[in-house]
Design a protein around this motif. Sequence first.
Motif, mmCIF file in Angstrom:
data_model
loop_
_atom_site.group_PDB
_atom_site.id
_atom_site.type_symbol
_atom_site.label_atom_id
_atom_site.label_comp_id
_atom_site.label_asym_id
_atom_site.label_seq_id
_atom_site.Cartn_x
_atom_site.Cartn_y
_atom_site.Cartn_z
ATOM 1 N N PRO A 160 2.534 -51.710 37.873
ATOM 2 C CA PRO A 160 3.512 -50.888 37.143
ATOM 3 C C PRO A 160 2.841 -49.942 36.164
ATOM 4 N N ARG A 161 1.798 -50.435 35.485
ATOM 5 C CA ARG A 161 1.111 -49.597 34.500
ATOM 6 C C ARG A 161 0.434 -48.421 35.194
ATOM 7 N N ARG A 162 -0.189 -48.728 36.312
ATOM 8 C CA ARG A 162 -0.878 -47.665 37.039
ATOM 9 C C ARG A 162 0.123 -46.609 37.521
ATOM 10 N N CYS A 163 1.261 -47.088 38.027
ATOM 11 C CA CYS A 163 2.271 -46.148 38.524
ATOM 12 C C CYS A 163 2.768 -45.249 37.401
ATOM 13 N N SER A 164 3.048 -45.850 36.240
ATOM 14 C CA SER A 164 3.542 -44.992 35.165
ATOM 15 C C SER A 164 2.476 -43.999 34.751
ATOM 16 N N ARG A 165 1.211 -44.429 34.848
ATOM 17 C CA ARG A 165 0.160 -43.493 34.472
ATOM 18 C C ARG A 165 0.127 -42.291 35.414
ATOM 19 N N TYR A 166 0.230 -42.569 36.717
ATOM 20 C CA TYR A 166 0.231 -41.460 37.675
ATOM 21 C C TYR A 166 1.423 -40.539 37.455
ATOM 22 N N LEU A 167 2.564 -41.171 37.148
ATOM 23 C CA LEU A 167 3.762 -40.367 36.925
ATOM 24 C C LEU A 167 3.533 -39.405 35.753
ATOM 25 N N LEU A 168 2.971 -39.930 34.679
ATOM 26 C CA LEU A 168 2.710 -39.071 33.520
ATOM 27 C C LEU A 168 1.746 -37.946 33.883
ATOM 28 N N ILE A 169 0.752 -38.266 34.704
ATOM 29 C CA ILE A 169 -0.219 -37.234 35.091
ATOM 30 C C ILE A 169 0.476 -36.130 35.880
ATOM 31 N N VAL A 170 1.361 -36.545 36.806
ATOM 32 C CA VAL A 170 2.062 -35.543 37.607
ATOM 33 C C VAL A 170 2.928 -34.662 36.715
ATOM 34 N N ILE A 171 3.635 -35.284 35.774
ATOM 35 C CA ILE A 171 4.515 -34.488 34.906
ATOM 36 C C ILE A 171 3.700 -33.516 34.061
ATOM 37 N N ARG A 172 2.568 -33.988 33.529
ATOM 38 C CA ARG A 172 1.856 -33.057 32.652
ATOM 39 C C ARG A 172 1.067 -32.018 33.445
ATOM 40 N N THR A 173 0.804 -32.295 34.727
ATOM 41 C CA THR A 173 0.130 -31.295 35.551
ATOM 42 C C THR A 173 1.090 -30.175 35.959
ATOM 43 N N THR A 174 2.382 -30.490 36.001
ATOM 44 C CA THR A 174 3.353 -29.452 36.348
ATOM 45 C C THR A 174 3.527 -28.547 35.137
ATOM 46 N N PRO A 175 3.256 -27.256 35.291
ATOM 47 C CA PRO A 175 3.418 -26.368 34.142
ATOM 48 C C PRO A 175 4.861 -26.424 33.636
ATOM 49 N N GLU A 176 5.008 -26.415 32.298
ATOM 50 C CA GLU A 176 6.345 -26.551 31.726
ATOM 51 C C GLU A 176 7.257 -25.409 32.160
ATOM 52 N N TYR A 177 6.641 -24.284 32.446
ATOM 53 C CA TYR A 177 7.425 -23.126 32.885
ATOM 54 C C TYR A 177 8.114 -23.428 34.214
ATOM 55 N N ILE A 178 7.409 -24.110 35.095
ATOM 56 C CA ILE A 178 7.977 -24.451 36.402
ATOM 57 C C ILE A 178 9.040 -25.534 36.242
ATOM 58 N N LEU A 179 8.768 -26.504 35.362
ATOM 59 C CA LEU A 179 9.779 -27.530 35.085
ATOM 60 C C LEU A 179 11.061 -26.869 34.588
#
Lengths: 217, 496, 285
Positions: free
Chosen positions: B336-355
């Motif tokens: 679970p910890r690893r999954c949440s970490r990947y999720l955070l990485i994906v969110i922060r890799t997406t430029p906020e402008y695109i979000l």
Amino acid sequence: MLRLDKVSVSYKDTLALKNITIHIQEGQKVALIGPSGAGKTTLLYTLYELEKQHASFVYQDYALVPQLSVFHNVYMGRLDHYHTAYNLFNLLKPQKKEIEKVAPILDSLGMLDTMFKRVGALSGGQQQRAAIARAMFRKVETMFADEPVSSIDPHQAGTVLRLITHATKTVIFSLHSVDLALQFAERIIGMRLGQILFDLPSDQVNDHVLSQLYKPC
Amino acid sequence: MLKTSLLFVSIAFILLFAADLEVTTLNPWQELQRMAIGAVVPDFMAVYAVKEAFLNTVVFAFCGIFLSIFMGSVLAFFFEWKPVRLFCAFIRAVHELFWALIFLPVVGLNPLCGVFAIAVPYTGIFAKVYAEIRQESDHSPLKAFPPHSSRVSQFFYGVLPAIYADIKHYSAYRLECALRSSAILGFVGLPTLGFHLETAFREGLYSEVFAILYCFYFLIASLKYWIKEKVSWIYVVLAFVFISKEVSLSWQNFTRFFTYEILPWPMRRRGVLDGTMDVSFSSDSVWNWGKNILQTEGFDGVWNTIVLTQVVLVGTGVMTLIVFPLVCQHFQQGIPRRCSRYLLIVIRTTPEYILAYAFLQLWGPSMLPAIVAIGLHNGAILGHLTGQNADLIQLRADTPRGKINRYFFEVLPRVYGQFLAFLFYRWEVMMRESAILGILGIYTLGFYIDSAISDDKMDKAVFLILMTALLNMVIDTTSQVIRKRLKISTKLTTSG
Amino acid sequence: MKKWISGCFAIILFSTLAQAQTLSFTAIPDQNTARLEQRFGKVAQYLADILKIDVKYIPVKSYSASVNAFKNDQVQLAWFGGLSGVQARRAVAGSQAIAQGEEDQYFVTYLIAHASTGLQRSDAFPKSIAGKTFTFGSKGSTSGRLMPEYYIRQSFDQAPKSIFKRVGFSGDHSKTIALVQSGSYQVGAVNFKVWERELKEGKIDTSQVQVIWKTPTYVDYNWTVRGDVDKKFGKGFTRKLQNALITMHDKTLLDSFPRKQFIKADNSMYAPILETAMNIGIIEK
């Protein structure tokens, strides 16, 4: 000749040196001894300021650049002798000419095999010897050394001190070990609470003056 | 610390009433469904069609980052000098999209526009960070240098080796940011990924959107495998050779823009009307011109930008405090910890402008998509950092066994200072983002800047951009004062 | 190293020389932009065949980008809207409008509304749109912004922002239709050509969105060329170009615009647009 006449030095509110008068002739080997906080380091710095151009200094904390190799750290001792471009070039690719100059010094200190190791990866004793090598590489007539053998085992300490006192004309060093001081210096200065307690030829230092020097406050 | 936090929370709460949070689309779920389908069945053929945009994205980022590292290093040497410090604060206070909008009319649609748009603000950032790294580094070796050795030799032997690792680490992190910046430059018309993302979003081709995004994530994730220090210069050379094929720079356009077009309209008016293009100056009319812009658009834009920034600041804080336990070893372990970490990485890799663009499609134009987008992006970054910090603390032997008690009575109090430092550090970043999202139709400063550019009034656009930069510098200074007063600090190289 | 630098300069020089022989053109992105390159690529091919020079289409993302490309001489020819054409010609001395679509002589804008508003088609301006949410097209569009804003201001004597509950700019006409059809905005202003084409293609659900009013006619789109092209491509080039445009009869090409055919135009035809733009403050006076 180095001379201080009635000099006092203070850091912020505390007086580190009180009314010091000292004359040191060329060619003398002088040892500063005394308990911690006696002002030995301050006295060394103050004397060094007089002769900065033509003197080298071995710092208690070595003041090495841990990311660079022993060779480069030693080479720094003569940074002012070369053109900047040559220095940069030598940083990228150590020059054979310089290696040949550095090697014998390191060899005499038993450090030849560490020449291209990062200083940060060495032991405390090796780092201290690298700092000494840098001071020797500077090739000047006066050397100041603040506890130069504090991290070196007693057996090697003698060798190192013999090397320093032979290679350099005038040497002023502070030491914790009275025995080593008596062995390698011809003049001993005992310091206590920022003052000079005694200033004697080494053969006149006796147990009485030493007990005065190290007695508890 | 608690007082300050409560003050900011209550400000945000009050401003929330002034913010426009309406969902204006009638059927947001239907669009979300289509997005979800796109996410599950990406159309990778579309990526093949935009391979050039991929190449451009990487090339612009490389050239931009190289130039800014170079310029930033030079400026870092003079950073003690106040004019340099102010200059750097100014160029980094303007978002890279605004720089692109300024450079577009100057150099036109060519690679230089993208490279400059990245290089200019990043130069300011690098100058500041490099100077700070240098200040914080260990200066003790310098005392052992021979008194007359040249300053250059001293720098290369005594300073650079000590700071090199930090500099490298930070620059690599910035390369990732530059790729994000490069990608979104496409939204204003440069030939990078954003160009095609925008088109695909606009027309609801979500399979294309997600295919492009997935490849973008892959690109960023793979960086560490192919960017090696020893070979990076080859990439830089290749990148410059690549853009040199298309570069054209007209000095005439350059001077026309900077010495004529950005002059306030009253100064050019007579010349334009009688065809002589002469410049005249009357302080009265220029003053009125400025006052008019402020009254009709400027103040409104500043107000909305501040409202959005303050709400987002607190929103990000809340999001951070919620997500950091998910990646912290004292609360989560294993998969679970690893999954949440990947999720955070994906969110922060997406430029906020695109979000923000995506949420805008879902909910229609209001502050809501912007708040969620900036909050998510920054929350993911801060959550990751705060989680890392929390990992470092050694729990007391008598730590509460229940996770909720442990959170409130042990971990949170111990990481709170660092968390606030991170949050205030990013305050200025959030403001920059709030301003820029105006381009998407929220009435922040970006909206009015975009309108001015669209009306071909570069004087007004530059005036408003200057205002944005000023506002940003004010917030940056306030943040520093608050951090100093609360005695909280953070190692800058990790908080970006 | 020296070799490498001179090599780079050679590449730059060579590429600028190569560009000098190419006629570049662009078009405002007024509708769906996907596959624009494909569509306008064919137009470029057509022009290249007739004019016997290289012709390149440069895609842009916004109206202002097309104007700037024209100003910077990155494109020498552009398919502008009425407003962007006026802006471009004002900035580049000597440039002229040489052709327009047949329909552009009597262009109109439709106001469209979502069914839930209950608004019905009328001949008089529908004042009941006040208080609704409203979307224009692009900020730089004639049919999507300039003309509708002009008539809205004329009817209410107020700026759109204070008339409507919310004012947006969709970016292009296709998006305006989609937004009003989905109910994101209640009312919108759209280019009649795009509306009619999408209607024919079956993209519009008329139970959801309907035309409620149309503006009086005005002149719109135009082909504009820089004044210095004769110097660059040879004497009489402007006339040749104009001829190539007005003799374009291939329906697949004309559909890109979409127009029935092109006819001659000149700068003076667009004076009313300039006046309107000055009137509502888009162009300063």
